[in-house]
Design a protein around this motif. Structure first.
Motif, mmCIF file in Angstrom:
data_model
loop_
_atom_site.group_PDB
_atom_site.id
_atom_site.type_symbol
_atom_site.label_atom_id
_atom_site.label_comp_id
_atom_site.label_asym_id
_atom_site.label_seq_id
_atom_site.Cartn_x
_atom_site.Cartn_y
_atom_site.Cartn_z
ATOM 1 N N GLY A 124 0.830 -1.198 0.000
ATOM 2 C CA GLY A 124 0.000 0.000 0.000
ATOM 3 C C GLY A 124 0.860 1.242 0.000
ATOM 4 N N PRO A 125 0.316 2.318 -0.513
ATOM 5 C CA PRO A 125 1.106 3.549 -0.586
ATOM 6 C C PRO A 125 1.387 4.091 0.812
ATOM 7 C CG PRO A 125 -1.143 3.970 -1.254
ATOM 8 C CD PRO A 125 -1.017 2.489 -1.047
ATOM 9 N N PHE A 126 2.556 4.676 0.955
ATOM 10 C CA PHE A 126 2.913 5.318 2.209
ATOM 11 C C PHE A 126 2.282 6.705 2.203
ATOM 12 C CE2 PHE A 126 6.372 2.419 1.085
ATOM 13 C CZ PHE A 126 6.255 1.538 2.144
ATOM 14 N N GLY A 127 1.543 7.019 3.239
ATOM 15 C CA GLY A 127 0.844 8.301 3.290
ATOM 16 C C GLY A 127 -0.484 8.204 2.563
ATOM 17 N N ASP A 128 -0.882 9.299 1.916
ATOM 18 C CA ASP A 128 -2.192 9.347 1.266
ATOM 19 C C ASP A 128 -2.163 8.953 -0.210
ATOM 20 O OD1 ASP A 128 -0.938 11.513 0.175
ATOM 21 O OD2 ASP A 128 -2.439 12.983 0.789
ATOM 22 N N GLY A 129 -1.053 8.489 -0.705
ATOM 23 C CA GLY A 129 -0.975 8.057 -2.096
ATOM 24 C C GLY A 129 -0.327 9.080 -3.009
ATOM 25 N N ARG A 130 -0.255 10.319 -2.575
ATOM 26 C CA ARG A 130 0.377 11.346 -3.421
ATOM 27 C C ARG A 130 1.868 11.087 -3.572
ATOM 28 N NH1 ARG A 130 -2.043 16.713 -0.995
ATOM 29 N NH2 ARG A 130 -3.000 15.308 0.475
ATOM 30 N N LEU A 131 2.507 10.595 -2.494
ATOM 31 C CA LEU A 131 3.930 10.275 -2.580
ATOM 32 C C LEU A 131 4.152 9.168 -3.599
ATOM 33 C CD1 LEU A 131 6.866 10.533 -1.620
ATOM 34 C CD2 LEU A 131 6.320 8.885 0.172
ATOM 35 N N LEU A 132 3.295 8.148 -3.576
ATOM 36 C CA LEU A 132 3.408 7.054 -4.539
ATOM 37 C C LEU A 132 3.206 7.574 -5.960
ATOM 38 C CD1 LEU A 132 3.751 4.053 -5.171
ATOM 39 C CD2 LEU A 132 1.313 3.782 -4.798
ATOM 40 N N GLN A 133 2.213 8.438 -6.157
ATOM 41 C CA GLN A 133 1.959 9.000 -7.481
ATOM 42 C C GLN A 133 3.162 9.813 -7.947
ATOM 43 O OE1 GLN A 133 -1.461 11.561 -7.726
ATOM 44 N NE2 GLN A 133 -1.118 12.045 -9.863
ATOM 45 N N PHE A 134 3.682 10.664 -7.076
ATOM 46 C CA PHE A 134 4.839 11.471 -7.453
ATOM 47 C C PHE A 134 6.049 10.598 -7.714
ATOM 48 C CE2 PHE A 134 8.744 13.697 -6.310
ATOM 49 C CZ PHE A 134 8.712 14.719 -7.241
ATOM 50 N N LEU A 135 6.304 9.609 -6.824
ATOM 51 C CA LEU A 135 7.458 8.731 -6.998
ATOM 52 C C LEU A 135 7.346 7.930 -8.288
ATOM 53 C CD1 LEU A 135 10.086 7.578 -5.877
ATOM 54 C CD2 LEU A 135 8.730 5.852 -4.722
ATOM 55 N N LEU A 136 6.158 7.398 -8.558
ATOM 56 C CA LEU A 136 5.978 6.636 -9.793
ATOM 57 C C LEU A 136 6.209 7.524 -11.008
ATOM 58 C CD1 LEU A 136 5.228 4.079 -11.333
ATOM 59 C CD2 LEU A 136 2.828 4.739 -11.123
ATOM 60 N N GLY A 137 5.618 8.707 -11.026
ATOM 61 C CA GLY A 137 5.820 9.617 -12.151
ATOM 62 C C GLY A 137 7.275 9.996 -12.323
ATOM 63 N N ALA A 138 7.936 10.336 -11.225
ATOM 64 C CA ALA A 138 9.348 10.711 -11.288
ATOM 65 C C ALA A 138 10.217 9.534 -11.718
ATOM 66 C CB ALA A 138 9.809 11.249 -9.937
ATOM 67 N N LEU A 139 9.917 8.341 -11.194
ATOM 68 C CA LEU A 139 10.674 7.150 -11.565
ATOM 69 C C LEU A 139 10.505 6.840 -13.050
ATOM 70 C CD1 LEU A 139 12.340 4.601 -10.809
ATOM 71 C CD2 LEU A 139 10.181 3.473 -10.343
ATOM 72 N N LEU A 140 9.288 6.945 -13.543
ATOM 73 C CA LEU A 140 9.045 6.674 -14.959
ATOM 74 C C LEU A 140 9.787 7.674 -15.840
ATOM 75 C CD1 LEU A 140 5.242 5.831 -14.836
ATOM 76 C CD2 LEU A 140 7.112 4.248 -15.306
ATOM 77 N N ILE A 141 9.736 8.938 -15.479
ATOM 78 C CA ILE A 141 10.432 9.951 -16.283
ATOM 79 C C ILE A 141 11.947 9.757 -16.204
ATOM 80 C CG2 ILE A 141 10.929 12.430 -16.455
ATOM 81 C CD1 ILE A 141 7.927 12.878 -15.796
ATOM 82 N N ALA A 142 12.468 9.475 -14.998
ATOM 83 C CA ALA A 142 13.908 9.232 -14.851
ATOM 84 C C ALA A 142 14.336 7.984 -15.614
ATOM 85 C CB ALA A 142 14.269 9.097 -13.374
ATOM 86 N N SER A 143 13.521 6.951 -15.538
ATOM 87 C CA SER A 143 13.810 5.717 -16.266
ATOM 88 C C SER A 143 13.804 5.961 -17.772
ATOM 89 C CB SER A 143 12.776 4.654 -15.896
ATOM 90 O OG SER A 143 12.920 3.504 -16.677
ATOM 91 N N GLY A 144 12.808 6.711 -18.230
ATOM 92 C CA GLY A 144 12.743 7.041 -19.656
ATOM 93 C C GLY A 144 13.907 7.897 -20.096
ATOM 94 N N ALA A 145 14.276 8.881 -19.268
ATOM 95 C CA ALA A 145 15.413 9.750 -19.607
ATOM 96 C C ALA A 145 16.706 8.939 -19.682
ATOM 97 C CB ALA A 145 15.534 10.872 -18.578
ATOM 98 N N ALA A 146 16.874 7.986 -18.758
ATOM 99 C CA ALA A 146 18.072 7.138 -18.789
ATOM 100 C C ALA A 146 18.102 6.287 -20.055
ATOM 101 C CB ALA A 146 18.111 6.253 -17.544
#
Length: 170
Positions: free
Chosen positions: A80-102
């Motif tokens: 389950g997401p830590f906190g209210d889910g916004r951290l998971l949403q932000f982390l997933l978005g940032a991870l996807l963009i970082a992964s794509g950039a790499a």
């Protein structure tokens, strides 16, 4: 175990996890997230091991950070997401963009190689998925995880085969 083989194993785990999650989207979203979570954890652990064995410090740091983010995301999907889910949403978005950039960065350096267009497509998929997540567009979360696992798996397998070929030349 050779460095390229770790990348190959991580790619295979990501591909299998992505395919399994993709084919189970309709049956139960929680099952898809569980498959995706475990695939992210296993692929992240293998990437972390490969990062530890990396020949240079910048490669080690970059691959290690992506591995940690993947493991954290996998744990978030499983428990389950830590906190209210916004951290998971932000982390997933940032991870996807970082992964794509790499992927785009590595793909750019392979201009003229047969893997070039595939890596660019895989990177583009990750960046677009990251943008979708950060913008909050309503889409099946399991589908996003499955597509990212597939894109990352293809990229990791191609890069591992390239590393193997390069290691054979030296």
């Amino acid at each position: 175990m050779k460095h390229w083989m770790l990348w190959l194993l991580a790619g295979i785990v990501a591909l299998v996890g992505g395919l399994a999650a993709l084919f189970n989207l309709g049956s139960a979203s929680s099952w898809t997230l569980t498959l995706g979570g475990w695939a992210l954890i296993i692929a992240g652990a293998l990437q972390g091991w490969a990062a530890y064995k990396a020949p240079s410090v910048p490669t080690m740091i970059g691959a290690g950070l992506l591995a940690l983010a993947g493991i954290f995301l996998g744990l978030s999907l499983l428990f389950g997401p830590f906190g209210d889910g916004r951290l998971l949403q932000f982390l997933l978005g940032a991870l996807l963009i970082a992964s794509g950039a790499a992927k785009l960065w590595v793909g750019r350096s392979l201009h003229g190689d047969r893997a070039f267009p595939v890596l660019l497509c895989a990177g583009g998929v990750s960046v677009v998925l990251g943008g979708i997540v950060l913008l909050g567009v309503t889409i099946n979360f399991g589908l996003i995880v499955a597509l990212e696992l597939l894109a990352s798996g293809v990229a990791l397998v191609l890069l591992s085969l390239r590393l193997k070929r390069h290691a054979g030349e030296n």
